[in-house]
Enzyme design. Sequence first.
Site, PDB file in Angstrom:
ATOM      1  N   SER A  26      -6.741  40.800  19.787  1.00  0.00           N
ATOM      2  CA  SER A  26      -6.949  39.997  21.120  1.00  0.00           C
ATOM      3  C   SER A  26      -6.298  38.645  21.292  1.00  0.00           C
ATOM      4  O   SER A  26      -6.537  38.255  20.509  1.00  0.00           O
ATOM      5  CB  SER A  26      -7.902  39.958  22.049  1.00  0.00           C
ATOM      6  N   ASP A  27      -5.722  37.947  22.691  1.00  0.00           N
ATOM      7  CA  ASP A  27      -5.347  36.576  22.339  1.00  0.00           C
ATOM      8  C   ASP A  27      -6.813  36.075  22.424  1.00  0.00           C
ATOM      9  O   ASP A  27      -7.684  36.436  22.267  1.00  0.00           O
ATOM     10  CB  ASP A  27      -4.746  36.420  23.699  1.00  0.00           C
ATOM     11  N   TRP A  28      -6.593  34.849  22.481  1.00  0.00           N
ATOM     12  CA  TRP A  28      -8.000  33.314  21.862  1.00  0.00           C
ATOM     13  C   TRP A  28      -9.271  33.800  22.877  1.00  0.00           C
ATOM     14  O   TRP A  28      -8.643  33.716  24.503  1.00  0.00           O
ATOM     15  CB  TRP A  28      -6.919  32.286  21.759  1.00  0.00           C
ATOM     16  N   ASP A  29     -10.426  34.432  22.195  1.00  0.00           N
ATOM     17  CA  ASP A  29     -11.587  34.512  23.893  1.00  0.00           C
ATOM     18  C   ASP A  29     -11.039  35.925  24.796  1.00  0.00           C
ATOM     19  O   ASP A  29     -12.196  35.804  25.765  1.00  0.00           O
ATOM     20  CB  ASP A  29     -11.747  33.582  24.229  1.00  0.00           C
ATOM     21  N   ALA A  30      -9.943  36.463  24.867  1.00  0.00           N
ATOM     22  CA  ALA A  30      -9.428  37.184  25.559  1.00  0.00           C
ATOM     23  C   ALA A  30     -10.471  38.346  26.303  1.00  0.00           C
ATOM     24  O   ALA A  30     -10.715  38.409  27.071  1.00  0.00           O
ATOM     25  CB  ALA A  30      -7.862  37.615  25.135  1.00  0.00           C
TER      26      ALA A  30
END
Length: 725
Positions: A263-267
């Site tokens: 995932s992207d950061w905190d996505a």
Amino acid sequence: MASQTAKTILEEMTIQEKIGQLIQLSGDFFQNGTAAITGPLKEHHLSLETIYTAGSVLGISGAERVRQVQTDFLKHSRLKIPLLFMADVVHGYQTIFPIPLALGATFDPQTMHDTAAVAAKESAAGGVHVTFAPMVDLVRDPRWGRVMESTGEDPYLNSVMAKAAVNGFQGKLPLDANHIAACVKHFAAYGAPEAGREYNTVDISEWRFREQYLPAYAAAIEAESLLVMTSFNTLFGIPATANQKLMRDILRQELDFKGVLISDWDAIGETIAHGVAGNLEAAADLSLKAGVDIDMMSFAYAKYLEKAANLDEHTKLLIDEAVVRILDLKVALGLFEDPYRGLSVEREATTILSSDNLHVAEQAAEKSMVLLKNESVLPLATDAKVALVGPGAHTGDLLGSWSWQGDPQKTSSIYDEFKSRFKSVEYAKGCGFHALNYQELDQAVMIGRDSDVIVAVVGLPSSETGEATSLTQLTLPTEQLTLLKQLAALNKPLITVVLTGRPLDLTAVAAVSSAIVLAWYPGSRGAAALTNILTGEVNPSGKLPMSFPRHVGQVPIYYNHYNTGRPISQTADDDENKYLSKYVDAKSEPLYPFGYGLSYADLAVEQLKVLNPIVNDSQNLQVEVTITNHSTISATTVMQVYSHQLVGQTVRPVKELKYFERLSLAPLETRDILVTLPLTTFRSMQSNLQWQVEDGDYTVMVGLDSDNVLQQPFEIRANNKRGQE
Ligand code: NOJ
């Protein structure tokens, strides 16, 4: 296919250890070489035990630090599963190359490959295993700050560059210790946020997505990128990170991606704010079902630890699949044989910032700079008396965003380079990027008055590019325009050098400048490269990978648009007929089109011949192009081949880039170039979402930019059968 190592380890793992592999932590969780939970990190309620089961960490680098963290980690890991170290090595590690958009302007996949290879070598020596690159999002809206990370507005250019970058980072698989794993991002269509506003909704048709946005990701996956990163945006009404259709059906099934999806950061956590998950548990379930293997910093997957004993069989199965993919990545990196990948302080010292690496950076920067205007004032004689002005003239801030390991303090400024090359250089700042005081302005005017030529280095500071830097204005800040106008009033040649990570509206700049050189953020050796260009030691060859608008109101503006039912014809009729697809207060075409870039030489495409005007089932289209260098200096340029399908089942772009080639021409050389285009080049996306090459009439065009082209007709008669893939 899962490796034996992965299968064996999986069998021995507890459910907690498996969940741990899916968790990616930031470097803050490892302080002084050991796991630590301090300050705000406490909010995430992770135990030290969980940290020592984590699969990966991001943002830690440096041979000594990585060695220390890995050693401590392995001491605590029951099954001795090494930690993966990931980082954003986007356009260089410590040797910084031009920003990716500038690398796009080289139209040179070899340069993209070589810069990625150096970035891999340096960062591998610094302990990095995976880079979050390349970013291959198609971009058409310069208000979005992240256009700087992409190679621009064209699906074909982006695909070629995506492949080159992956090959550069990874080398030939299996990976060796000088290469790192690539992670293509951001899947998918992150480059199309509404109104160019960061993180905003993306809503494009699946037809358009497949025809224009998907190909570059597909190219990177075909080149065997070992990872893919999800994007922050929604697509088809669902956040990408929780989007089963996108991740399972398109990425895994259709594109046959077998690697790790992160995932992207905190996505994963952000699916709550998007409003498709009610809480972190639900967010985790949605993303795991979508096939996301690693949770970067949302701690949603850590929630599975709380109910580890009661997980249903399906969830356990999905966790196992993800764990195997992550373990396989560790196997591919050779971490089970050597968790340090040959890391040593000595290797790091000899590899990083070597003169060879810096040479690659200088050449890349030279190839990336675009000459936008030249009223015969460039190149400059080195005995000219130069007044160097502007907020970008004496700064090491030439690296651009996503260069966290680069050091602007140690980067030579344009003034530094000018002093060693020109006989006489006077410098005055003139104004700040966003500030003007009359004392500074007067001084710039004073040295300008006393010079033969003025070089003004203007643009945006690098802090105004990259993530979270969306803009509503694309003009140069008014303070800098004031400076340029005052200098122009001196009636000396005014050469404007523009530092930017995005297309700007340069209408006002062009009105007062005798020449414009687009330098982008050119990296560690950018100042030297620019000096080589300005003095003519190197003839400019860069070409625009994005259209430069006349006005922000034209955005999104791109060369490969559709015709509309009421197209303009670029004739006098356009002015008379109100009811055309146009603006009433401005022209429709950009100030500088895609593919545009001048040379100091006079180069021309003289002739275009189609060798087989009727292309049948078993043939490729063959064209012969004649290009002449009419000047007595050698030059490099980019031949660009476009096509247009006159009648299609779906509407067709007015032009589509199908092929390009960088060519070096000796003084007065005329060259015939044979270009062979396979039939599949002309495939189009049908309304049933399948590729197809359609029979019918086409045009092939060749030019040194997308606007000024020679064209010839040809036909395809292949019984509509080909091109389905
Ligand atoms: C957020 C960015 O969108 C992504 O491109 C980057 O790789 C991660 N942060 C990690 O830094």
